[in-house]
Design a protein around this motif. Sequence first.
Motif, PDB file in Angstrom:
ATOM      1  N   UNK A   1      70.204  46.226  59.509  1.00 55.12           N
ATOM      2  CA  UNK A   1      69.582  45.902  58.218  1.00 55.12           C
ATOM      3  C   UNK A   1      69.667  44.409  57.921  1.00 55.12           C
ATOM      4  N   UNK A   2      70.860  43.818  58.198  1.00 56.04           N
ATOM      5  CA  UNK A   2      71.017  42.380  57.950  1.00 56.04           C
ATOM      6  C   UNK A   2      70.066  41.564  58.826  1.00 56.04           C
ATOM      7  N   UNK A   3      69.927  41.946  60.097  1.00 54.83           N
ATOM      8  CA  UNK A   3      69.024  41.220  60.998  1.00 54.83           C
ATOM      9  C   UNK A   3      67.571  41.349  60.552  1.00 54.83           C
ATOM     10  N   UNK A   4      67.184  42.524  60.075  1.00 54.84           N
ATOM     11  CA  UNK A   4      65.823  42.696  59.585  1.00 54.84           C
ATOM     12  C   UNK A   4      65.545  41.795  58.383  1.00 54.84           C
ATOM     13  N   UNK A   5      66.533  41.686  57.478  1.00 59.03           N
ATOM     14  CA  UNK A   5      66.364  40.801  56.324  1.00 59.03           C
ATOM     15  C   UNK A   5      66.249  39.344  56.759  1.00 59.03           C
ATOM     16  N   UNK A   6      67.054  38.943  57.766  1.00 65.06           N
ATOM     17  CA  UNK A   6      66.983  37.564  58.264  1.00 65.06           C
ATOM     18  C   UNK A   6      65.629  37.282  58.904  1.00 65.06           C
ATOM     19  N   UNK A   7      65.123  38.241  59.690  1.00 66.54           N
ATOM     20  CA  UNK A   7      63.814  38.067  60.337  1.00 66.54           C
ATOM     21  C   UNK A   7      62.718  37.955  59.287  1.00 66.54           C
ATOM     22  N   UNK A   8      62.807  38.767  58.260  1.00 67.85           N
ATOM     23  CA  UNK A   8      61.808  38.715  57.186  1.00 67.85           C
ATOM     24  C   UNK A   8      61.835  37.369  56.475  1.00 67.85           C
ATOM     25  N   UNK A   9      63.044  36.865  56.178  1.00 67.49           N
ATOM     26  CA  UNK A   9      63.166  35.568  55.509  1.00 67.49           C
ATOM     27  C   UNK A   9      62.635  34.437  56.389  1.00 67.49           C
ATOM     28  N   UNK A  10      62.940  34.497  57.690  1.00 72.39           N
ATOM     29  CA  UNK A  10      62.430  33.472  58.610  1.00 72.39           C
ATOM     30  C   UNK A  10      60.908  33.516  58.691  1.00 72.39           C
ATOM     31  N   UNK A  11      60.328  34.702  58.706  1.00 75.18           N
ATOM     32  CA  UNK A  11      58.873  34.823  58.742  1.00 75.18           C
ATOM     33  C   UNK A  11      58.219  34.227  57.517  1.00 75.18           C
ATOM     34  N   UNK A  12      58.790  34.499  56.353  1.00 77.35           N
ATOM     35  CA  UNK A  12      58.251  33.929  55.112  1.00 77.35           C
ATOM     36  C   UNK A  12      58.383  32.403  55.104  1.00 77.35           C
ATOM     37  N   UNK A  13      59.516  31.914  55.638  1.00 75.97           N
ATOM     38  CA  UNK A  13      59.723  30.467  55.697  1.00 75.97           C
ATOM     39  C   UNK A  13      58.705  29.797  56.621  1.00 75.97           C
TER      40      UNK A  13
ATOM     41  N   UNK B   1      81.674  55.699  63.217  1.00 72.09           N
ATOM     42  CA  UNK B   1      81.951  54.423  62.548  1.00 72.09           C
ATOM     43  C   UNK B   1      81.184  53.281  63.211  1.00 72.09           C
ATOM     44  N   UNK B   2      81.130  53.283  64.545  1.00 72.89           N
ATOM     45  CA  UNK B   2      80.364  52.258  65.263  1.00 72.89           C
ATOM     46  C   UNK B   2      78.877  52.336  64.923  1.00 72.89           C
ATOM     47  N   UNK B   3      78.357  53.556  64.831  1.00 74.98           N
ATOM     48  CA  UNK B   3      76.939  53.727  64.466  1.00 74.98           C
ATOM     49  C   UNK B   3      76.661  53.186  63.072  1.00 74.98           C
ATOM     50  N   UNK B   4      77.592  53.439  62.134  1.00 68.95           N
ATOM     51  CA  UNK B   4      77.410  52.930  60.773  1.00 68.95           C
ATOM     52  C   UNK B   4      77.407  51.403  60.754  1.00 68.95           C
ATOM     53  N   UNK B   5      78.322  50.787  61.520  1.00 63.57           N
ATOM     54  CA  UNK B   5      78.359  49.319  61.589  1.00 63.57           C
ATOM     55  C   UNK B   5      77.081  48.751  62.211  1.00 63.57           C
ATOM     56  N   UNK B   6      76.584  49.427  63.242  1.00 60.97           N
ATOM     57  CA  UNK B   6      75.340  48.963  63.884  1.00 60.97           C
ATOM     58  C   UNK B   6      74.154  49.070  62.934  1.00 60.97           C
ATOM     59  N   UNK B   7      74.126  50.136  62.122  1.00 61.24           N
ATOM     60  CA  UNK B   7      73.038  50.263  61.151  1.00 61.24           C
ATOM     61  C   UNK B   7      73.080  49.134  60.121  1.00 61.24           C
TER      62      UNK B   7
END
Length: 257
Positions: free
Chosen positions: A183-195, A173-179
């Motif tokens: 994913x959320x952090x990767x999306x945030x990094x991508x959005x910040x890069x585009x900005x 369960x912890x591994x699933x939450x970390x995954x």
Amino acid sequence: MPGCAVTGCLSYSRKTKGTDIIYHSFPKDVKVQKAWIMKCHRKDRFSVATSTVCSLHFTSDDYLRDLRAELLNLPPKKTLKPDAVPSVNIPGSVPNVSGNSGPDDTVCPNMADRLQARKTMKNAIEHLVSVSPKKRKIDQSTATDDCDTDSKQISELCKRIEELEYRNRRLTAMCANLRCSEKRLKLKVKACGEKIKYQQKCQKKQVQEKVTQILGKLFSKTQINCLLSGKKRAKWQRDDICKAVTLRAVSRKCFCL
């Protein structure tokens, strides 16, 4: 992780890594396959397609001779004969120590100990028939003590297994939450890069407009582009060429400057 399907055998790939023990899949021949299943002495259901039997349950006569390896002094390739059936260290049979051996030169010691304990228990119970009542009570108490110790060990193992299973569920369960958080952090990094890219583009455009506004009174668009880009060569327009010729006609020094 492949393991041995024979009842009581504790061999599995991680434990026997680095030894001569290998694992054989069940044969496709129906008759030989049934013989293998009977030798396994399994009371539960198991998949024949994914199960294996280790080489500790076969004799050297069950394997085909690898003549090529013998001639070249190479380690022989263990290939079972089509009609080979497990016959060594099978539950209910006498353990064979002289056959194929594992790293400790014994095969399934826990299974052999359990079989021996059952035989001694059976002999003790049969002997109680011809013994006086007092001695019978003593023997029965010792037998019950052995059973109690075995049951205690089994209960402790069951508790340990339950604890490990609960811990495994928590970790999964912890591994699933970390995954998910990854994913959320990767999306945030991508959005910040585009900005950041968009802001840099807008900033560059503003700088170009300001420079054009300031230098537009003295220089042409082509000259301003050369100054901004840092290029020495450019595709000059007709107006630029006319102005250059006019300056050259007026003064050579003014043209060079």
